[in-house]
Design a protein around this motif. Structure first.
Motif, mmCIF file in Angstrom:
data_model
loop_
_atom_site.group_PDB
_atom_site.id
_atom_site.type_symbol
_atom_site.label_atom_id
_atom_site.label_comp_id
_atom_site.label_asym_id
_atom_site.label_seq_id
_atom_site.Cartn_x
_atom_site.Cartn_y
_atom_site.Cartn_z
ATOM 1 N N LEU A 1 0.814 -1.202 0.000
ATOM 2 C CA LEU A 1 0.000 0.000 0.000
ATOM 3 C C LEU A 1 0.853 1.260 0.000
ATOM 4 N N THR A 2 2.155 1.101 0.135
ATOM 5 C CA THR A 2 3.039 2.254 0.228
ATOM 6 C C THR A 2 4.106 2.271 -0.860
ATOM 7 N N GLY A 3 4.149 1.223 -1.669
ATOM 8 C CA GLY A 3 5.089 1.216 -2.782
ATOM 9 C C GLY A 3 6.443 0.630 -2.467
ATOM 10 N N SER A 4 6.530 -0.284 -1.493
ATOM 11 C CA SER A 4 7.858 -0.806 -1.144
ATOM 12 C C SER A 4 7.904 -2.319 -0.967
ATOM 13 N N SER A 5 6.824 -3.036 -1.311
ATOM 14 C CA SER A 5 6.894 -4.502 -1.255
ATOM 15 C C SER A 5 7.883 -5.003 -2.306
ATOM 16 N N LEU A 6 8.527 -6.121 -2.016
ATOM 17 C CA LEU A 6 9.570 -6.649 -2.901
ATOM 18 C C LEU A 6 8.930 -7.461 -4.029
ATOM 19 N N MET A 7 9.028 -6.929 -5.245
ATOM 20 C CA MET A 7 8.422 -7.558 -6.412
ATOM 21 C C MET A 7 9.498 -8.233 -7.271
ATOM 22 N N SER A 8 9.081 -9.258 -8.023
ATOM 23 C CA SER A 8 10.034 -9.950 -8.892
ATOM 24 C C SER A 8 10.356 -9.121 -10.127
ATOM 25 N N GLU A 9 9.422 -8.281 -10.540
ATOM 26 C CA GLU A 9 9.636 -7.361 -11.660
ATOM 27 C C GLU A 9 9.553 -5.929 -11.132
ATOM 28 N N PRO A 10 10.156 -4.957 -11.823
ATOM 29 C CA PRO A 10 10.124 -3.575 -11.339
ATOM 30 C C PRO A 10 8.696 -3.071 -11.118
ATOM 31 N N TRP A 11 8.555 -2.233 -10.117
ATOM 32 C CA TRP A 11 7.255 -1.628 -9.824
ATOM 33 C C TRP A 11 6.755 -0.816 -11.012
ATOM 34 N N GLY A 12 7.654 -0.075 -11.635
ATOM 35 C CA GLY A 12 7.264 0.864 -12.683
ATOM 36 C C GLY A 12 7.188 2.273 -12.130
#
Length: 568
Positions: free
Chosen positions: A314-325
């Motif tokens: 909800l804040t833009g900092s979870s660790l994703m496998s692909e870039p957030w964008g």
């Protein structure tokens, strides 16, 4: 309908009789076969018979209390796999905090706090998630400066925060400030000027300023926590899990139990330092292992530990496998940014090894699919030495999951502590940012159930008392409805309806699945002989009522161990 006699457990001694018989109801047992009954008998806090009216009523004597349910629905008490009672109960102790859905309302609230503060006092606002604001963005540093020019302001949403200029100055953060090389946090800077924007990710600087608010006494914490637990009872909750507790908080639960005021079964995950020097982390785990509260106890038990592996969805900092964008809403300017990883793989392995070897449940806040994959892969490695299934290893939040992670969790017996309410509250903003394709990985409940991964339903209740007004809403009926319909606020279509659950499966999220997740499956979660009499009487049948009426389900009565803890 006559219930076959073979379904009833007539094993009472000849001299005994039930304390209580509930009869002429529709009993949803939630046993393995989803059996139905008409009557339930309770003796000394446990269920001693389940079956037809005639057979169960035959067990009564002159001392048995009889309650005619008049056809209403009786169910097992519900469970929430993830709450934070200490903060939730106390957040409005000083003053009521309004619901805020626009930047203007956020700024108006901050301005109202300035009026009752002195220059230099800290103005702090926590857990107003940008995904739930109409503008879908953080308030800017300039906006905070405009309404509070003489007060440092911190607008924090979980692990991330927007600071005003004065707050940045007090923290010593300017264009030349840099975090240590191994720090997981990030300071966002304007790509054109190099100046900090005010947005800090997974980094909370110390400010000398303090907020001028009332400080609660021990009796205030006791009273408000008791009030919160009774409100949990009012929506059907008889068991909850504190997913980041402390010794002080567990001492409060123990006091509530001793005084007869603990009206929910408490399952506790102790927060431990993850990236301290290893001896400090290891000692913290040893303290949990050796705690008297770590012994099996259906009323109050430490079941494991909790750490934070990544940041927030909800804040833009979870660790994703692909870039957030790149995103104006989340303040992301780096096209390669994938979120925040708070624990190194080597340390994560040490933590999982130590906790699960002791038979305790390890869980980590793991929101993005990158964090989930890292944790599941770590469980797989540790499982070569001892069973993580036996320790009831878990993943907390688990919002984005790759198919490979689901399959691996199923194979290893890893459980999931998930919050359906986030889909309802935040699905619109998340869909707008990630798009339809990536959102296919968001809360893939259908795939988890099909592969027999045990998923428990929770709320991550953080602030305020009140099941609909709280942050996040802890009304379990709303959670069930969301899991069934996949409907998000202000979005005109479901979020990947192929990931929806049936009504029975949604009920299991909050009953039998949570019982297993929280190490209570032999004690409660269903209405069966020998189980604790944690029961709720509701005004409608959740299996057959119009689906959009489900969130308005009213609990008429709640029993914990056969004792009434709520009555409407």
């Amino acid at each position: 309908m006559r219930i076959p006699a073979l379904f009833i457990a007539l094993t009472l001694p000849l001299h005994a009789a039930p304390d209580l018989i509930l009869h002429h109801g529709r009993v949803i047992t939630m046993d393995e076969k989803l059996s139905f009954a008409e009557a339930v008998a309770v003796e000394e806090g446990r269920i001693v018979a389940v079956g037809g009216n005639e057979e169960v009523l035959a067990l009564k004597n002159d001392q048995t209390q009889l309650l005619d349910l008049s056809g209403k629905t009786l169910m097992p008490g519900l469970m929430d796999s993830h709450v934070h009672p200490s903060s939730a109960a106390m957040v409005e102790f000083d003053h009521e905090i309004p619901t805020m859905e626009t930047i203007a309302e956020v700024l108006a609230y901050i301005a109202s706090r300035v009026k009752v503060s002195k220059p230099g006092d800290l103005i702090a606002l926590r857990q107003v998630f940008i995904t739930r604001l109409e503008e879908k963005r953080y308030p800017t540093r300039a906006e905070l400066d405009a309404v509070a020019p003489e007060n440092p302001v911190v607008f924090s949403t979980g692990p991330d925060a927007m600071l005003s200029s004065l707050a940045l100055k007090m923290a010593g953060i300017d264009r030349d400030f840099a975090l240590p090389k191994d720090h997981a946090g990030k300071i966002e800077k304007d790509p054109a000027t190099g100046e900090p924007t005010g947005l800090l990710r997974s980094f909370s600087p110390k400010l000398s300023a303090k907020a001028i608010t009332q400080s609660p006494k021990a009796e205030d914490k006791y009273r408000r926590t008791r009030e919160l637990f009774r409100d949990y009872n009012s929506v059907g909750l008889t068991t909850v899990a504190d997913r980041d507790s402390s010794p002080g908080q567990t001492a409060l639960y123990e006091e509530l139990r001793q005084k007869g005021d603990l009206t929910v079964r408490m399952r506790v995950s102790m927060g431990i330092p993850a990236m301290s020097l290893w001896p400090a982390s290891e000692n913290a785990i040893e303290e949990v292992i050796n705690s008297p509260l770590a012994k099996a106890d259906p009323q109050l038990q430490i079941i494991g530990t909790k750490v934070y592996l990544d940041g927030g969805m909800l804040t833009g900092s979870s660790l994703m496998s692909e870039p957030w964008g790149i995103s104006e809403a989340y303040g992301i300017s780096d096209p390669q940014y994938r979120g925040v990883q708070k624990i190194t793989p080597e340390r994560l392995k040490q933590l999982v090894e130590k906790v699960t070897a002791a038979g305790l449940q390890f869980t980590a806040h793991s929101v993005g699919d990158g964090a989930v994959k890292l944790l599941v892969d770590t469980y797989e490695e540790v499982n070569q030495r001892h069973s993580v299934r036996a320790a009831r290893a878990s993943i907390t939040h688990c919002n984005f999951m790759q198919p490979e992670s689901i399959a691996k969790a199923a194979k290893l017996g890893v459980c999931i502590d998930l919050q359906p309410i986030w889909l309802h509250m935040d699905g619109r903003t998340l869909t707008g940012h990630f798009g339809e394709d990536r959102m296919a990985m968001f809360q893939p409940l259908r795939a988890c159930f099909d592969q027999k991964v045990i998923v428990g339903g929770g709320s991550d209740h953080m602030q305020k008392i009140g099941s609909f007004r709280s942050v996040n809403p802890y009304n379990p009926w709303l959670g069930m409805w969301t899991a069934i319909t996949r409907k998000a606020r202000k979005l005109d279509k479901p979020v990947h309806i192929e990931n929806a659950l049936t009504r029975e499966e949604a009920l299991r999220l909050y009953t039998t699945n949570n019982a297993y997740l929280l190490k209570l499956e032999k004690e409660t979660g269903s209405i069966e002989k020998g189980r604790l009499a944690d029961l709720i009487l509701v005004d409608r049948d959740p299996l057959t009522c119009p689906i959009d009426d489900l969130p308005q389900t009213t609990v008429l009565k709640t029993w914990l161990g056969g004792n009434v803890v709520f009555e409407k």
